[in-house]
Scaffold this motif. Structure first.
Motif, PDB file in Angstrom:
ATOM      1  N   ASN A   1       0.824  -1.212   0.000  1.00 42.44           N
ATOM      2  CA  ASN A   1       0.000   0.000   0.000  1.00 42.44           C
ATOM      3  C   ASN A   1       0.855   1.258   0.000  1.00 42.44           C
ATOM      4  O   ASN A   1       1.974   1.270   0.506  1.00 42.44           O
ATOM      5  CB  ASN A   1      -0.960   0.004   1.195  1.00 42.44           C
ATOM      6  CG  ASN A   1      -0.258   0.249   2.503  1.00 42.44           C
ATOM      7  OD1 ASN A   1       0.705  -0.424   2.838  1.00 42.44           O
ATOM      8  ND2 ASN A   1      -0.731   1.237   3.248  1.00 42.44           N
ATOM      9  N   THR A   2       0.321   2.311  -0.584  1.00 42.65           N
ATOM     10  CA  THR A   2       0.974   3.621  -0.590  1.00 42.65           C
ATOM     11  C   THR A   2       0.091   4.674   0.076  1.00 42.65           C
ATOM     12  O   THR A   2       0.479   5.836   0.155  1.00 42.65           O
ATOM     13  CB  THR A   2       1.310   4.065  -2.029  1.00 42.65           C
ATOM     14  OG1 THR A   2       0.103   4.072  -2.804  1.00 42.65           O
ATOM     15  CG2 THR A   2       2.326   3.126  -2.660  1.00 42.65           C
ATOM     16  N   ASP A   3      -1.069   4.251   0.518  1.00 44.51           N
ATOM     17  CA  ASP A   3      -2.003   5.123   1.227  1.00 44.51           C
ATOM     18  C   ASP A   3      -2.198   4.521   2.619  1.00 44.51           C
ATOM     19  O   ASP A   3      -2.688   3.397   2.738  1.00 44.51           O
ATOM     20  CB  ASP A   3      -3.337   5.160   0.466  1.00 44.51           C
ATOM     21  CG  ASP A   3      -4.412   5.964   1.175  1.00 44.51           C
ATOM     22  OD1 ASP A   3      -4.221   6.368   2.343  1.00 44.51           O
ATOM     23  OD2 ASP A   3      -5.481   6.166   0.560  1.00 44.51           O
TER      24      ASP A   3
ATOM     25  N   SER B   1      -4.307   4.786   4.810  1.00 45.30           N
ATOM     26  CA  SER B   1      -5.681   4.432   5.185  1.00 45.30           C
ATOM     27  C   SER B   1      -6.231   3.268   4.355  1.00 45.30           C
ATOM     28  O   SER B   1      -7.359   2.843   4.584  1.00 45.30           O
ATOM     29  CB  SER B   1      -6.599   5.651   5.053  1.00 45.30           C
ATOM     30  OG  SER B   1      -6.696   6.033   3.690  1.00 45.30           O
ATOM     31  N   ASP B   2      -5.449   2.751   3.436  1.00 39.05           N
ATOM     32  CA  ASP B   2      -5.907   1.654   2.572  1.00 39.05           C
ATOM     33  C   ASP B   2      -5.736   0.310   3.287  1.00 39.05           C
ATOM     34  O   ASP B   2      -4.791  -0.427   3.045  1.00 39.05           O
ATOM     35  CB  ASP B   2      -5.149   1.671   1.245  1.00 39.05           C
ATOM     36  CG  ASP B   2      -5.731   0.707   0.226  1.00 39.05           C
ATOM     37  OD1 ASP B   2      -6.593  -0.127   0.587  1.00 39.05           O
ATOM     38  OD2 ASP B   2      -5.300   0.780  -0.946  1.00 39.05           O
ATOM     39  N   GLU B   3      -6.664   0.025   4.186  1.00 40.91           N
ATOM     40  CA  GLU B   3      -6.624  -1.215   4.968  1.00 40.91           C
ATOM     41  C   GLU B   3      -6.763  -2.442   4.074  1.00 40.91           C
ATOM     42  O   GLU B   3      -6.199  -3.497   4.364  1.00 40.91           O
ATOM     43  CB  GLU B   3      -7.717  -1.208   6.032  1.00 40.91           C
ATOM     44  CG  GLU B   3      -7.567  -0.109   7.071  1.00 40.91           C
ATOM     45  CD  GLU B   3      -6.290  -0.246   7.890  1.00 40.91           C
ATOM     46  OE1 GLU B   3      -5.893  -1.380   8.215  1.00 40.91           O
ATOM     47  OE2 GLU B   3      -5.688   0.804   8.206  1.00 40.91           O
ATOM     48  N   GLU B   4      -7.491  -2.316   2.997  1.00 37.11           N
ATOM     49  CA  GLU B   4      -7.675  -3.423   2.044  1.00 37.11           C
ATOM     50  C   GLU B   4      -6.335  -3.853   1.441  1.00 37.11           C
ATOM     51  O   GLU B   4      -6.017  -5.034   1.350  1.00 37.11           O
ATOM     52  CB  GLU B   4      -8.642  -2.958   0.944  1.00 37.11           C
ATOM     53  CG  GLU B   4      -9.219  -4.039   0.100  1.00 37.11           C
ATOM     54  CD  GLU B   4     -10.327  -4.804   0.787  1.00 37.11           C
ATOM     55  OE1 GLU B   4     -10.595  -5.906   0.308  1.00 37.11           O
ATOM     56  OE2 GLU B   4     -10.911  -4.341   1.775  1.00 37.11           O
ATOM     57  N   ALA B   5      -5.528  -2.867   1.037  1.00 36.45           N
ATOM     58  CA  ALA B   5      -4.221  -3.172   0.451  1.00 36.45           C
ATOM     59  C   ALA B   5      -3.294  -3.799   1.484  1.00 36.45           C
ATOM     60  O   ALA B   5      -2.561  -4.743   1.174  1.00 36.45           O
ATOM     61  CB  ALA B   5      -3.592  -1.906  -0.130  1.00 36.45           C
ATOM     62  N   LYS B   6      -3.322  -3.287   2.705  1.00 36.40           N
ATOM     63  CA  LYS B   6      -2.497  -3.879   3.773  1.00 36.40           C
ATOM     64  C   LYS B   6      -2.895  -5.334   3.988  1.00 36.40           C
ATOM     65  O   LYS B   6      -2.033  -6.208   4.108  1.00 36.40           O
ATOM     66  CB  LYS B   6      -2.665  -3.109   5.081  1.00 36.40           C
ATOM     67  CG  LYS B   6      -1.992  -1.776   5.122  1.00 36.40           C
ATOM     68  CD  LYS B   6      -2.233  -1.142   6.490  1.00 36.40           C
ATOM     69  CE  LYS B   6      -1.945   0.327   6.478  1.00 36.40           C
ATOM     70  NZ  LYS B   6      -2.239   0.967   7.771  1.00 36.40           N
TER      71      LYS B   6
END
Length: 156
Positions: free
Chosen positions: A71-73, A75-80
């Motif tokens: 992830n690069t954001d 707040s992107d819990e989905e990517a994490k």
């Protein structure tokens, strides 16, 4: 896509550490040049800084997954979650084949190992007594099977 397992093994047998060998064999597929890949992965070798903790090949698999889907954001819990899931999946596959993801356990060393940070001399005897070339190959196969499956599909 042509397999890079042998490239990873050749990197290891030319003197690079386990993490460098796996990471550098595939990093270009994700836009990273070999020199940068070798530098970045160097400290992860021999179980992170030769402390014999998590195997450098497992660290390399995790770093490659980050290049692909990290992830690069913040707040992107989905990517994490996706990133953590693939790392766990690859680590589980490695553990299933090798019995552990811990360097000293893979090498049959006692838990109280207090070696220096200085790498062992790479000699014929070193390669003959260590399973590391096979471990590098195993990790590279897992990368190809689990992390590059979409790349493999595009080539077909």
């Amino acid at each position: 896509m042509e397999s890079r397992v042998q490239d990873a093994v050749m990197l290891f047998e030319s003197g690079f550490n386990c993490a460098q060998s796996v990471f550098a064999a595939y990093a270009d597929l994700f836009g990273m040049d070999r020199e940068t890949a070798l530098k970045l992965a160097c400290p992860m070798g021999a179980g992170v800084g030769r402390m014999r903790e998590v195997c450098g090949t497992v660290s390399a698999m995790a770093m490659l997954s980050g290049l692909k889907m990290g992830n690069t954001d913040p707040s992107d819990e989905e990517a994490k979650t996706r990133s953590y899931e693939i790392v766990r999946k690859m680590s589980d596959a490695f553990r299933e084949k090798r019995g552990s993801i811990i360097c000293r356990e893979l090498l049959g060393m006692p838990a109280s190992v207090t070696e220096s940070a200085r790498p062992s001399q790479r000699t014929a005897a070193y390669y003959a007594t260590r399973p590391c070339s096979h471990i590098v190959a195993e990790a590279a196969r897992i990368v190809e099977e689990m992390l590059l499956e979409d790349v493999n599909e595009q080539v077909k």
